[in-house]
Motif scaffolding. Structure first.
Motif, short mmCIF file in Angstrom:
data_model
loop_
_atom_site.label_atom_id
_atom_site.label_comp_id
_atom_site.label_asym_id
_atom_site.label_seq_id
_atom_site.Cartn_x
_atom_site.Cartn_y
_atom_site.Cartn_z
N LEU A 183 1.69 7.12 7.80
CA LEU A 183 1.25 5.73 7.93
C LEU A 183 0.79 5.17 6.58
CD1 LEU A 183 -0.81 5.94 11.26
CD2 LEU A 183 1.64 5.52 10.96
N TYR A 184 0.01 5.97 5.87
CA TYR A 184 -0.49 5.52 4.57
C TYR A 184 0.63 5.45 3.53
CZ TYR A 184 -5.38 5.64 6.05
OH TYR A 184 -6.56 5.38 6.67
N LEU A 197 -9.97 0.60 -5.62
CA LEU A 197 -10.39 0.83 -4.25
C LEU A 197 -9.20 0.89 -3.30
CD1 LEU A 197 -13.57 -1.43 -4.04
CD2 LEU A 197 -13.49 1.00 -3.50
N LEU A 198 -8.27 -0.04 -3.47
CA LEU A 198 -7.07 -0.05 -2.62
C LEU A 198 -6.28 1.24 -2.82
CD1 LEU A 198 -5.98 -3.75 -3.17
CD2 LEU A 198 -6.81 -2.79 -1.03
N GLY A 199 -6.11 1.62 -4.07
CA GLY A 199 -5.35 2.83 -4.37
C GLY A 199 -6.01 4.09 -3.84
N GLU A 200 -7.34 4.15 -3.96
CA GLU A 200 -8.06 5.34 -3.48
C GLU A 200 -7.98 5.49 -1.97
OE1 GLU A 200 -11.99 4.85 -4.94
OE2 GLU A 200 -11.39 4.94 -7.06
N VAL A 201 -8.13 4.39 -1.25
CA VAL A 201 -8.06 4.45 0.21
C VAL A 201 -6.67 4.87 0.67
CG1 VAL A 201 -8.11 3.05 2.31
CG2 VAL A 201 -9.95 2.85 0.63
N ILE A 202 -5.65 4.31 0.04
CA ILE A 202 -4.27 4.62 0.45
C ILE A 202 -3.90 6.05 0.09
CG2 ILE A 202 -1.85 4.04 -0.01
CD1 ILE A 202 -2.80 1.10 -0.35
N ALA A 203 -4.42 6.56 -1.04
CA ALA A 203 -4.06 7.90 -1.51
C ALA A 203 -4.99 8.99 -0.98
CB ALA A 203 -4.06 7.93 -3.03
N ARG A 241 -5.39 0.87 9.40
CA ARG A 241 -6.27 1.94 8.93
C ARG A 241 -6.85 1.63 7.56
NH1 ARG A 241 -3.19 3.84 12.75
NH2 ARG A 241 -3.72 5.75 13.91
N VAL A 242 -6.04 1.05 6.68
CA VAL A 242 -6.53 0.68 5.35
C VAL A 242 -7.62 -0.39 5.47
CG1 VAL A 242 -5.91 -0.44 3.18
CG2 VAL A 242 -4.44 1.34 4.12
N VAL A 243 -7.38 -1.39 6.30
CA VAL A 243 -8.37 -2.45 6.50
C VAL A 243 -9.66 -1.86 7.05
CG1 VAL A 243 -8.94 -4.52 7.83
CG2 VAL A 243 -6.70 -4.31 6.75
N ASP A 244 -9.54 -0.96 8.03
CA ASP A 244 -10.74 -0.38 8.64
C ASP A 244 -11.52 0.47 7.64
OD1 ASP A 244 -12.36 0.27 11.10
OD2 ASP A 244 -11.75 2.28 10.48
N ALA A 283 3.64 4.60 4.11
CA ALA A 283 4.36 3.35 4.35
C ALA A 283 3.69 2.19 3.61
CB ALA A 283 4.42 3.07 5.85
N VAL A 284 2.35 2.17 3.63
CA VAL A 284 1.61 1.13 2.90
C VAL A 284 1.80 1.30 1.40
CG1 VAL A 284 -0.66 0.14 2.47
CG2 VAL A 284 -0.09 0.97 4.75
N GLU A 285 1.73 2.54 0.93
CA GLU A 285 1.87 2.81 -0.50
C GLU A 285 3.23 2.35 -1.01
OE1 GLU A 285 1.92 6.63 -3.59
OE2 GLU A 285 1.73 6.94 -1.42
N TYR A 286 4.30 2.72 -0.32
CA TYR A 286 5.64 2.38 -0.81
C TYR A 286 5.92 0.89 -0.68
CZ TYR A 286 7.27 7.09 -1.74
OH TYR A 286 7.46 8.33 -2.29
N THR A 287 5.22 0.22 0.20
CA THR A 287 5.46 -1.22 0.38
C THR A 287 4.72 -2.05 -0.65
OG1 THR A 287 5.73 -0.87 2.75
CG2 THR A 287 5.32 -3.13 2.02
N TYR A 288 3.47 -1.67 -0.94
CA TYR A 288 2.64 -2.55 -1.76
C TYR A 288 2.32 -1.98 -3.15
CZ TYR A 288 1.97 -5.09 2.58
OH TYR A 288 2.18 -5.81 3.72
#
Length: 722
Positions: free
Chosen positions: A656-657, A639-645, A695-698, A659-664
C-alpha cells in the motif's frame, strides 16, 4: 585620645550589631554560671558570616559585667607558639619575658579569651589543644571562631568532647536583616530586593548598605554592583585551580542540585557512567571536578547532590551574568537540554524532581521567584484512593463552598485517575489537584457544571477540538494550609501541570482557573497562558478567572523555546512570543485535503511552499517557530518521505505504501507506469493507492494532534501510576 577613639569605634560597631540572640544567650549563661557546662565555645562559618563581630560582642558583654576579655586575631600573628604567646602577653599587659604559665595560673578571677580566625592557626591546633589550653584555669572561658569545624582531634578526645561546644553560624533571619537595614537607613522599598540577594549574609548586607551611603538615590540590583560581587567572590573562592574548575562552580550555581551527570552535561565532559576511551584518558574528569567542588567551604552536600550556600549562588550567578552573559546563556541551555532529555524516561517521582530542577532555572526572574517556593520540602504526589475522598471534599468545601464540593464528588467519581493528592513523609494530606478531560465526558455533564460549561462553550466558539484531541480543565487545585497562595505545595501542583502538558498525548488545550486571577497574572502570562474572560465562571457565589493555552498554536517545543528566551533575558517580560507565521489549526478534513495536495506537489517547490501543512503543528515542532518557509517546506517533504518509507508490519501494508511512493515520490511516472513497475493490475494498483493514502493521512494526523510525538510516553505514564 587613642582611648577615646577606641571607645567610639567599639560603640559604632555595637550600634550596627544585630541578631545572634541565641549565641549571645549561650555565651552569657556560661559566663555567669557557677559551673559552666563547657569551657570553649567554638563558632564556625564562611568568611563574612559575622564571626569577628560576634566575638567582639562577646567581649563587650563580658566587660559590661566587669569581666576582662582578651582578643587575639590569627591574621595578625605567625602560626607559631612563640608568636601566639607574645601576643597574649601583650594583650594581658605583662612583660614580654614574663612566664605565661605563671601569669595564667595567678588569674583567679573570671576572664574571657577570644581567639579569632582560627583557620590560620591550623599548624598550632595540636599545640593549643594538648599544651596551651589545658594549662588555663577553670576561671577562663574561651571563645574561638574559624571557617571550618574543629579538627577530628577534638572529637576523638573524650575530655574535650565534654568541654567544647561547637556552633555553626548561619545567615541573619529576614527580621534581623530588616533590622540591620533600618539601622543603616536603607529605604524600606529597597529592603526586599536587598534581602533577596543577600539572604541575610552579614558581609553582603554591609557592602550593600555602604553603596547606599555613597549613593542615596540608588536602586539596587546585583548586576549593577560588580565591586560588591568581586569582594564576595573573593570571600568564597580564594583560589581557582583553572578554567575547568571555575566553570564547574558556575555550573553548580545555576542548577538546584549538581551531581556528576549534570556536571558532565553542562561542561560537555565525558559521561561519568561510561567507560573511559583513549580520548578521555588524561582529560579533566567529571569526578575530579565534582570532588573539588565538594571540598569548598561554601558548597554543601545533600541527598540529591551538591549545592552552594544561598548567597554564594547569588554571587556566582550575578558575576557570570555580568562578566560573560553568553556563557551564562549557554550554561542554562545545556542544563535545560539535560532535563528535557531525561524527562520522558523518568519515573513519576523523578519527573517531578526534574521539572522542579527545570523550573529552578527560572528563579532569577523576579516574577518566577515571587510565585514559586523553592524550599527543599518533601512533598509526594500520589494517586487518589477511595479513603482520601472525605478529607478532599471537606478541604474543597472549606475553601470553595458546598456547591464546589458537590461538583468535586461528581468529577472524582467520573474521572478518578485525574486526581493527584499531595502528602508529606508522615502521609499527611497537604493538597490536591484534579483536572477534567472534557472530551471524555458527556456534553450534558460538561454543560451542567458552570466551570466546564464556560470552557466547553469557549472551545466550540474559539478553538474547536479535532478528532483525537484532548482539552483539560484544571478544575480543582489547592493546598491544605494556604489554598491557592504561593507555597511549596502550590509549586508542586504547578509542576504537575507542566508534566501533564509536556507528556500527555494529543493535548490541544488546557484551562487554568484561579480564585485570584490578578495575583497569578504575572506568572501565568510569563508561562504563555492567555487570560480568557469568556471562560470565567461562578460557583456558590465564588468567581474564578480563567487562563488557557492552545497547544496546537504553540506546541511544547516552541513553548519551551519561548520560556528559554525569557529565562535568560535581561528583561524577561519584554520577550514576546515570536512574531513568525502563526500555526494553522486544521480540521481533520482540511488536514486530509492538505496532505493530498502536498503529495501531488511534492516535487513542485513553488506550489508546495504555499501548502497549509507548512504552518501545521507537526512541521513547526520539527524545525522551530523561527524557521524560514524553505526550511518548513523541506521538513514537510521529509515528514512525507519518512511516513511513506517507514517499516510496515506486513507485506500487504508495504504494498500500500509503495503504491503511494511510486505515485507521488517518483513523479516522472504515470499511474500506468507505476502499476507496471509494481507488477500489479491497474485496478489493484488504484485500490492499493487509495488505501495507502488513507494510512499516510492517518499517520500524519497522529503526529499533528500530538499522539505520534508524545505517544511513546504512554507506557511510562502507566508505570508511574502503579
Amino acid at each position: 585620645m587613642p582611648s577615646r577613639l577606641a571607645n567610639r569605634l567599639a560603640s559604632a560597631r555595637r550600634t550596627r550589631f544585630v541578631g545572634r540572640s541565641g549565641e549571645i544567650e549561650l555565651f552569657q549563661s556560661a559566663l555567669t554560671a557557677a559551673e559552666s557546662l563547657f569551657q570553649i565555645l567554638y563558632l564556625y562559618g564562611p568568611g563574612g558570616i559575622g564571626k569577628t563581630s560576634l566575638l567582639r560582642e562577646f567581649g563587650a558583654r563580658a566587660e559590661e559585667r566587669g569581666i576582662p576579655a582578651y582578643y587575639l586575631d590569627g591574621r595578625n600573628l605567625q602560626p607559631t607558639p612563640d608568636s601566639f604567646q607574645n601576643a597574649l602577653r601583650a594583650a594581658l599587659g605583662v612583660a614580654s619575658d614574663a612566664a605565661l604559665e605563671t601569669v595564667l595560673s595567678n588569674m583567679t578571677a573570671r576572664y574571657v579569651l577570644l581567639l579569632d580566625t582560627y583557620e590560620v592557626w591550623s599548624g598550632l591546633d595540636n599545640w593549643l589543644r594538648e599544651e596551651f589550653l589545658p594549662q588555663l584555669s577553670e576561671n577562663a572561658l574561651v571563645a574561638m571562631a574559624g571557617r571550618e569545624p574543629l579538627s577530628p582531634g577534638w572529637q576523638a578526645d573524650a575530655g574535650w568532647q565534654m568541654l567544647v561546644r561547637q556552633i555553626p553560624l548561619r545567615n541573619l533571619s529576614p527580621e534581623e536583616g530588616r533590622n540591620f537595614l533600618e539601622r543603616r537607613a536603607i529605604p524600606v522599598e529597597q529592603h526586599r530586593t536587598v534581602l533577596d540577594f543577600t539572604h541575610g549574609y552579614p558581609l553582603a548586607l554591609s557592602l550593600v548598605a555602604d553603596l547606599f551611603d555613597q549613593r542615596h538615590d540608588l536602586s539596587f540590583q546585583p548586576e549593577t554592583a560588580p565591586d560588591v560581587i568581586k569582594i564576595l567572590l573573593e570571600r568564597f573562592v580564594q583560589k581557582v585551580p583553572g578554567p575547568a574548575h571555575r566553570a564547574a562552580f558556575e555550573a553548580c550555581a545555576m542548577v538546584r542540585v549538581l551531581n556528576e551527570s549534570v556536571l558532565a552535561a553542562m561542561l560537555k565532559l565525558p559521561d561519568p557512567t561510561a567507560e573511559k576511551s583513549e580520548e578521555t584518558i588524561g582529560a579533566q574528569s567529571t569526578h575530579e571536578l565534582f570532588e573539588w567542588l565538594r571540598g569548598l567551604s561554601f558548597i554543601e552536600a545533600g541527598r540529591e547532590g551538591l549545592f552552594p550556600h544561598d548567597l554564594a549562588r547569588e554571587t556566582l550567578i550575578a558575576d557570570v551574568r555580568w562578566r560573560n552573559p553568553d556563557w551564562y546563556k549557554e550554561l542554562h541551555q545545556r542544563a535545560r537540554k539535560y532535563y528535557v532529555t531525561r524527562l520522558p524516561q523518568a519515573s513519576l517521582p523523578e519527573q517531578h524532581r526534574i521539572l522542579y530542577d527545570f523550573i529552578f532555572l527560572h528563579r532569577d526572574n523576579p516574577v518566577m521567584r515571587a510565585m514559586f517556593d523553592f524550599t527543599d520540602a518533601v512533598i509526594l504526589p500520589v494517586a487518589m484512593h477511595e479513603t482520601d475522598k472525605p478529607a478532599l471534599f471537606e478541604l474543597i468545601e472549606q475553601y470553595e463552598g458546598i456547591e464546589s464540593a458537590k461538583w468535586a464528588k461528581k468529577w472524582f467519581a467520573r474521572q478518578p485517575d485525574k486526581v493527584i493528592v499531595y502528602r508529606n513523609e508522615r502521609n499527611e494530606l497537604l493538597g490536591v489537584f484534579a483536572l477534567v478531560e472534557m472530551q471524555n465526558a458527556a456534553e450534558a455533564e460538561l454543560l451542567a457544571d458552570p466551570a466546564t460549561r464556560a470552557a466547553w462553550n469557549y472551545l466550540k466558539k474559539h478553538a474547536p477540538l479535532r478528532a483525537g484531541e484532548i482539552a483539560a480543565h484544571y478544575r480543582f487545585w489547592m493546598a491544605r494550609e494556604t489554598y491557592q497562595d504561593v507555597s511549596a505545595v502550590q509549586t508542586q501542583i504547578f509542576l504537575t501541570t507542566v508534566r501533564y502538558q509536556l507528556l500527555t498525548p494529543g493535548l490541544a488545550f488546557h484551562f487554568f482557573p484561579c480564585a485570584n486571577p490578578d495575583f497569578w497574572a504575572p506568572a501565568l502570562l510569563y508561562g504563555d497562558l492567555t487570560r480568557l474572560p469568556d471562560a470565567d465562571y461562578t460557583v456558590g457565589g465564588k468567581t474564578f478567572g480563567v487562563y488557557g493555552h492552545d497547544w496546537r498554536v504553540r506546541p511544547p517545543l516552541a513553548w519551551l523555546e519561548l520560556l528559554a528566551q525569557r529565562e535568560v533575558a535581561a528583561n524577561p517580560e519584554a520577550v514576546a512570543p515570536p512574531p513568525e507565521t502563526p500555526l494553522i489549526v486544521l480540521s481533520q478534513t482540511e488536514f486530509s485535503s492538505a496532505v493530498h495536495d502536498a503529495l501531488r506537489d511534492f516535487a513542485r517547490p513553488m506550489r508546495l511552499r504555499d501548502n497549509a501543512l507548512n504552518c501545521s503543528r507537526m512541521v513547526v515542532e520539527r524545525v522551530g517557530p523561527a524557521a524560514s518557509s524553505d526550511e518548513r517546506m523541506s521538513a514537510l517533504q521529509n515528514l512525507l518521505g519518512e511516513v511513506i518509507a517507514a517499516p510496515q508490519v506486513s507485506p500487504r501494508e508495504a504494498k500500500l505504501y509503495r503504491a503511494v511512493e511510486y505515485t507521488y515520490l517518483k513523479p516522472a511516472m504515470t499511474q500506468e507506469q507505476a502499476a507496471e513497475e509494481l507488477d500489479m493490475p491497474f485496478s489493484t494498483y488504484r485500490r492499493h493507492l487509495k488505501a495507502g493514502l488513507l494510512r499516510v493521512v492517518d499517520a500524519l494526523w497522529q503526529k499533528e494532534i500530538g499522539a505520534g510525538r508524545r505517544g511513546r510516553y504512554n507506557e511510562n505514564l502507566k508505570m508511574s501510576k502503579k
